[in-house]
Design a protein around this motif. Structure first.
Motif, PDB file in Angstrom:
ATOM      1  N   LEU A   8      30.579  38.078  45.526  1.00  0.00           N
ATOM      2  CA  LEU A   8      31.631  37.448  46.746  1.00  0.00           C
ATOM      3  C   LEU A   8      33.172  37.807  46.142  1.00  0.00           C
ATOM      4  O   LEU A   8      34.054  38.167  46.813  1.00  0.00           O
ATOM      5  CB  LEU A   8      31.576  35.955  46.697  1.00  0.00           C
ATOM      6  CG  LEU A   8      30.559  35.627  47.765  1.00  0.00           C
ATOM      7  CD1 LEU A   8      30.223  34.084  47.760  1.00  0.00           C
ATOM      8  CD2 LEU A   8      30.780  36.118  49.276  1.00  0.00           C
ATOM      9  N   ILE A   9      33.263  37.565  44.716  1.00  0.00           N
ATOM     10  CA  ILE A   9      34.551  37.734  44.043  1.00  0.00           C
ATOM     11  C   ILE A   9      35.114  39.201  44.380  1.00  0.00           C
ATOM     12  O   ILE A   9      36.022  39.663  44.742  1.00  0.00           O
ATOM     13  CB  ILE A   9      34.574  37.546  42.728  1.00  0.00           C
ATOM     14  CG1 ILE A   9      34.287  36.132  42.238  1.00  0.00           C
ATOM     15  CG2 ILE A   9      35.966  38.088  41.733  1.00  0.00           C
ATOM     16  CD1 ILE A   9      34.031  35.522  41.042  1.00  0.00           C
ATOM     17  N   TYR A  10      33.988  40.119  44.370  1.00  0.00           N
ATOM     18  CA  TYR A  10      34.219  41.624  44.651  1.00  0.00           C
ATOM     19  C   TYR A  10      34.767  41.460  45.855  1.00  0.00           C
ATOM     20  O   TYR A  10      35.760  42.337  46.178  1.00  0.00           O
ATOM     21  CB  TYR A  10      33.173  42.442  44.172  1.00  0.00           C
ATOM     22  CG  TYR A  10      33.426  43.872  44.475  1.00  0.00           C
ATOM     23  CD1 TYR A  10      34.272  44.545  43.803  1.00  0.00           C
ATOM     24  CD2 TYR A  10      32.873  44.259  45.676  1.00  0.00           C
ATOM     25  CE1 TYR A  10      34.269  45.933  44.078  1.00  0.00           C
ATOM     26  CE2 TYR A  10      32.952  45.803  45.973  1.00  0.00           C
ATOM     27  CZ  TYR A  10      33.828  46.526  45.277  1.00  0.00           C
ATOM     28  OH  TYR A  10      34.048  47.929  45.798  1.00  0.00           O
ATOM     29  N   ILE A  11      34.192  41.054  46.944  1.00  0.00           N
ATOM     30  CA  ILE A  11      34.406  41.240  48.156  1.00  0.00           C
ATOM     31  C   ILE A  11      35.648  40.529  48.531  1.00  0.00           C
ATOM     32  O   ILE A  11      36.603  41.467  49.267  1.00  0.00           O
ATOM     33  CB  ILE A  11      33.171  40.543  49.132  1.00  0.00           C
ATOM     34  CG1 ILE A  11      32.142  41.277  49.216  1.00  0.00           C
ATOM     35  CG2 ILE A  11      33.625  40.390  50.668  1.00  0.00           C
ATOM     36  CD1 ILE A  11      30.864  40.427  49.929  1.00  0.00           C
ATOM     37  N   HIS A  12      36.147  39.593  48.157  1.00  0.00           N
ATOM     38  CA  HIS A  12      37.456  38.895  48.336  1.00  0.00           C
ATOM     39  C   HIS A  12      38.595  39.353  47.603  1.00  0.00           C
ATOM     40  O   HIS A  12      39.518  39.256  48.006  1.00  0.00           O
ATOM     41  CB  HIS A  12      37.408  37.481  48.335  1.00  0.00           C
ATOM     42  CG  HIS A  12      36.478  36.757  49.501  1.00  0.00           C
ATOM     43  ND1 HIS A  12      36.988  36.525  50.571  1.00  0.00           N
ATOM     44  CD2 HIS A  12      35.059  36.558  49.416  1.00  0.00           C
ATOM     45  CE1 HIS A  12      35.974  35.958  51.503  1.00  0.00           C
ATOM     46  NE2 HIS A  12      34.973  35.933  50.588  1.00  0.00           N
ATOM     47  N   TYR A  13      38.334  40.020  46.291  1.00  0.00           N
ATOM     48  CA  TYR A  13      39.509  40.357  45.274  1.00  0.00           C
ATOM     49  C   TYR A  13      39.485  41.808  44.988  1.00  0.00           C
ATOM     50  O   TYR A  13      40.302  41.989  43.923  1.00  0.00           O
ATOM     51  CB  TYR A  13      39.654  39.308  44.506  1.00  0.00           C
ATOM     52  CG  TYR A  13      39.901  37.877  45.016  1.00  0.00           C
ATOM     53  CD1 TYR A  13      40.912  37.447  45.542  1.00  0.00           C
ATOM     54  CD2 TYR A  13      38.702  36.894  44.984  1.00  0.00           C
ATOM     55  CE1 TYR A  13      41.177  36.051  45.912  1.00  0.00           C
ATOM     56  CE2 TYR A  13      38.943  35.750  45.377  1.00  0.00           C
ATOM     57  CZ  TYR A  13      40.172  35.135  45.795  1.00  0.00           C
ATOM     58  OH  TYR A  13      40.373  34.040  46.484  1.00  0.00           O
ATOM     59  N   ALA A  14      38.668  42.484  45.339  1.00  0.00           N
ATOM     60  CA  ALA A  14      38.802  43.831  44.678  1.00  0.00           C
ATOM     61  C   ALA A  14      40.003  44.595  44.916  1.00  0.00           C
ATOM     62  O   ALA A  14      40.416  45.551  43.974  1.00  0.00           O
ATOM     63  CB  ALA A  14      37.686  44.715  45.487  1.00  0.00           C
ATOM     64  N   ASP A  15      40.664  44.311  45.725  1.00  0.00           N
ATOM     65  CA  ASP A  15      42.122  45.017  45.815  1.00  0.00           C
ATOM     66  C   ASP A  15      43.392  44.118  45.187  1.00  0.00           C
ATOM     67  O   ASP A  15      44.433  44.404  45.107  1.00  0.00           O
ATOM     68  CB  ASP A  15      42.623  45.108  47.201  1.00  0.00           C
ATOM     69  CG  ASP A  15      42.682  43.887  48.068  1.00  0.00           C
ATOM     70  OD1 ASP A  15      41.957  42.799  47.793  1.00  0.00           O
ATOM     71  OD2 ASP A  15      43.397  43.661  49.095  1.00  0.00           O
ATOM     72  N   ARG A  16      42.876  43.094  44.343  1.00  0.00           N
ATOM     73  CA  ARG A  16      43.982  42.228  43.579  1.00  0.00           C
ATOM     74  C   ARG A  16      43.232  42.245  42.229  1.00  0.00           C
ATOM     75  O   ARG A  16      42.696  41.383  42.267  1.00  0.00           O
ATOM     76  CB  ARG A  16      44.063  40.863  44.434  1.00  0.00           C
ATOM     77  CG  ARG A  16      44.923  40.852  45.822  1.00  0.00           C
ATOM     78  CD  ARG A  16      44.505  39.679  46.346  1.00  0.00           C
ATOM     79  NE  ARG A  16      45.237  38.494  45.819  1.00  0.00           N
ATOM     80  CZ  ARG A  16      44.956  37.406  46.352  1.00  0.00           C
ATOM     81  NH1 ARG A  16      44.420  36.944  47.388  1.00  0.00           N
ATOM     82  NH2 ARG A  16      45.709  36.267  45.494  1.00  0.00           N
ATOM     83  N   ARG A  17      43.835  43.250  41.540  1.00  0.00           N
ATOM     84  CA  ARG A  17      42.931  43.464  40.232  1.00  0.00           C
ATOM     85  C   ARG A  17      42.825  42.273  39.286  1.00  0.00           C
ATOM     86  O   ARG A  17      42.130  41.941  38.660  1.00  0.00           O
ATOM     87  CB  ARG A  17      43.421  44.337  39.579  1.00  0.00           C
ATOM     88  CG  ARG A  17      43.175  46.002  40.466  1.00  0.00           C
ATOM     89  CD  ARG A  17      43.617  47.116  39.813  1.00  0.00           C
ATOM     90  NE  ARG A  17      43.173  48.357  40.439  1.00  0.00           N
ATOM     91  CZ  ARG A  17      43.509  49.494  40.035  1.00  0.00           C
ATOM     92  NH1 ARG A  17      44.102  49.811  39.137  1.00  0.00           N
ATOM     93  NH2 ARG A  17      43.221  50.491  40.909  1.00  0.00           N
ATOM     94  N   TYR A  55      40.407  37.813  36.655  1.00  0.00           N
ATOM     95  CA  TYR A  55      40.088  36.515  36.102  1.00  0.00           C
ATOM     96  C   TYR A  55      39.005  35.521  36.617  1.00  0.00           C
ATOM     97  O   TYR A  55      38.316  35.003  35.846  1.00  0.00           O
ATOM     98  CB  TYR A  55      41.584  35.621  36.564  1.00  0.00           C
ATOM     99  CG  TYR A  55      41.637  34.142  36.270  1.00  0.00           C
ATOM    100  CD1 TYR A  55      41.532  33.528  35.182  1.00  0.00           C
ATOM    101  CD2 TYR A  55      41.309  33.346  37.815  1.00  0.00           C
ATOM    102  CE1 TYR A  55      41.427  32.400  35.111  1.00  0.00           C
ATOM    103  CE2 TYR A  55      41.275  32.179  37.233  1.00  0.00           C
ATOM    104  CZ  TYR A  55      41.389  31.530  36.193  1.00  0.00           C
ATOM    105  OH  TYR A  55      41.326  30.201  35.979  1.00  0.00           O
ATOM    106  N   LEU A  56      38.760  35.874  37.946  1.00  0.00           N
ATOM    107  CA  LEU A  56      37.741  35.142  38.579  1.00  0.00           C
ATOM    108  C   LEU A  56      36.303  35.585  38.035  1.00  0.00           C
ATOM    109  O   LEU A  56      35.445  35.060  37.682  1.00  0.00           O
ATOM    110  CB  LEU A  56      37.814  35.131  39.860  1.00  0.00           C
ATOM    111  CG  LEU A  56      38.906  34.312  40.749  1.00  0.00           C
ATOM    112  CD1 LEU A  56      39.016  34.683  42.262  1.00  0.00           C
ATOM    113  CD2 LEU A  56      38.791  32.779  40.528  1.00  0.00           C
ATOM    114  N   PHE A  57      36.361  36.940  37.777  1.00  0.00           N
ATOM    115  CA  PHE A  57      35.094  37.629  37.293  1.00  0.00           C
ATOM    116  C   PHE A  57      34.853  37.147  35.966  1.00  0.00           C
ATOM    117  O   PHE A  57      33.549  36.811  35.737  1.00  0.00           O
ATOM    118  CB  PHE A  57      35.236  39.114  37.351  1.00  0.00           C
ATOM    119  CG  PHE A  57      33.861  40.021  37.261  1.00  0.00           C
ATOM    120  CD1 PHE A  57      33.229  40.253  38.466  1.00  0.00           C
ATOM    121  CD2 PHE A  57      33.509  40.444  35.983  1.00  0.00           C
ATOM    122  CE1 PHE A  57      32.162  40.777  38.507  1.00  0.00           C
ATOM    123  CE2 PHE A  57      32.120  41.021  35.974  1.00  0.00           C
ATOM    124  CZ  PHE A  57      31.686  41.342  37.312  1.00  0.00           C
TER     125      PHE A  57
END
Length: 295
Positions: A220-229, A234-236
């Motif tokens: 889910l983190i990848y889906i929502h923030y893949a374009d905000r490195r 941080y979340l990952f």
């Protein structure tokens, strides 16, 4: 029969918890319900118990397969006959007024509303351990994953049909979090402050399940923030750190420390009152046919 609420329970080897979950449904003050029970490949006595429930409001389905909760949830939604659908897990316990209070809340809002509630946390011995608080403000994006205590939710059946649970394997343990993140932008989320469920978590921690949930959250983190490195990183890393801590605690057999952080302590009077309600549920008779030994 035209019920007002469909209760959906998918079960797989719930053991002794299953009887209490069923008792809590038959103890409801609101009786205009139907119950859909779907066996997901049980090898214990739970299917026999389900098939022996002598009540026209109960429908039992079994295909001999183990498909996973996310797939079974969508199946139950499609089978539902009532205008509203209420989630329930096979090891949790409904407060006797859950359906009554959630139904009253549902009919006061449009069909684009999901309603949950606070919950009591109970342990493996069905003793009240604390209170699971609720989200009071609706979040957006990945933050919406914590919108509800997942077995407390109810909504219109049409809402669930329009917003099916993801059947992707990665979300098998985090299907609810994925659904809330996906729908929060156009759905109203409401939580009732009164605890309307006894949520079994204390003393039942499973690192395997925790890891499965974490893998879904990482995706889910990848889906929502893949374009905000930076945000993604941080979340990952934070989620990986939580997973590592859970692994360490589990290795030292002190994972209960992690679980205890999820609920708040209750006063002695609150524990006494909530326990009294739970005791009443335990005395509820089930309409069993041949399984007299369970009564």
């Amino acid at each position: 029969m035209s019920p007002k609420i469909t209760i959906g329970i998918s079960f797989k080897n719930p053991g002794n918890y299953f009887k209490l979950a069923l008792q809590s449904i038959f103890a409801q003050t609101f009786t205009d319900w139907e119950l859909i029970l779907i066996d997901d490949g049980s090898s214990d006595d739970s299917l026999a118990i389900a098939l022996n429930l002598q009540d026209p409001r109960v429908r039992v389905y079994c295909d001999g397969e183990s498909k996973g909760l996310n797939i079974r949830l969508n199946q139950m939604v499609q089978l539902a006959k009532a205008p509203y659908f209420s989630r329930m897990d096979a090891d949790d316990v409904m407060h006797p007024q859950r359906l009554e209070k959630q139904y009253q809340a549902l009919i006061q809002h449009d069909e684009n509303t999901v309603i949950g509630s606070a919950a009591y946390s109970i342990n493996a011995e069905s003793q009240v351990a604390g209170l699971r608080p609720i989200c009071t403000q609706q979040s957006s994006g990945f933050a919406a994953r914590h919108s509800f205590i997942h077995p407390t939710v109810a909504a219109s059946t049409e809402w669930f049909r329009r917003n099916l649970y993801s059947e992707d394997f990665i979300f098998q343990r985090s299907q609810d979090a994925e659904l809330w993140c996906r729908t929060t932008g156009y759905t109203k989320f409401i939580n009732l402050s009164e605890p309307l469920l006894y949520y079994r978590e204390s003393g039942t921690f499973s690192f395997k399940n925790y890891m499965g949930t974490s893998l879904g959250l990482l995706h889910l983190i990848y889906i929502h923030y893949a374009d905000r490195r930076l945000t993604f990183l941080y979340l990952f890393l934070r989620e990986l750190a939580k997973l590592s801590i859970a692994c360490i605690l589990d290795c030292f057999n002190i994972s209960e420390l992690l679980v205890s952080m999820r609920y708040q302590s209750l006063s002695s009077q609150a524990i006494e009152d909530s326990t009294a309600v739970l005791t009443t549920v335990k005395q509820q008779l089930l309409p069993l046919g041949d399984l007299q030994w369970l009564k």
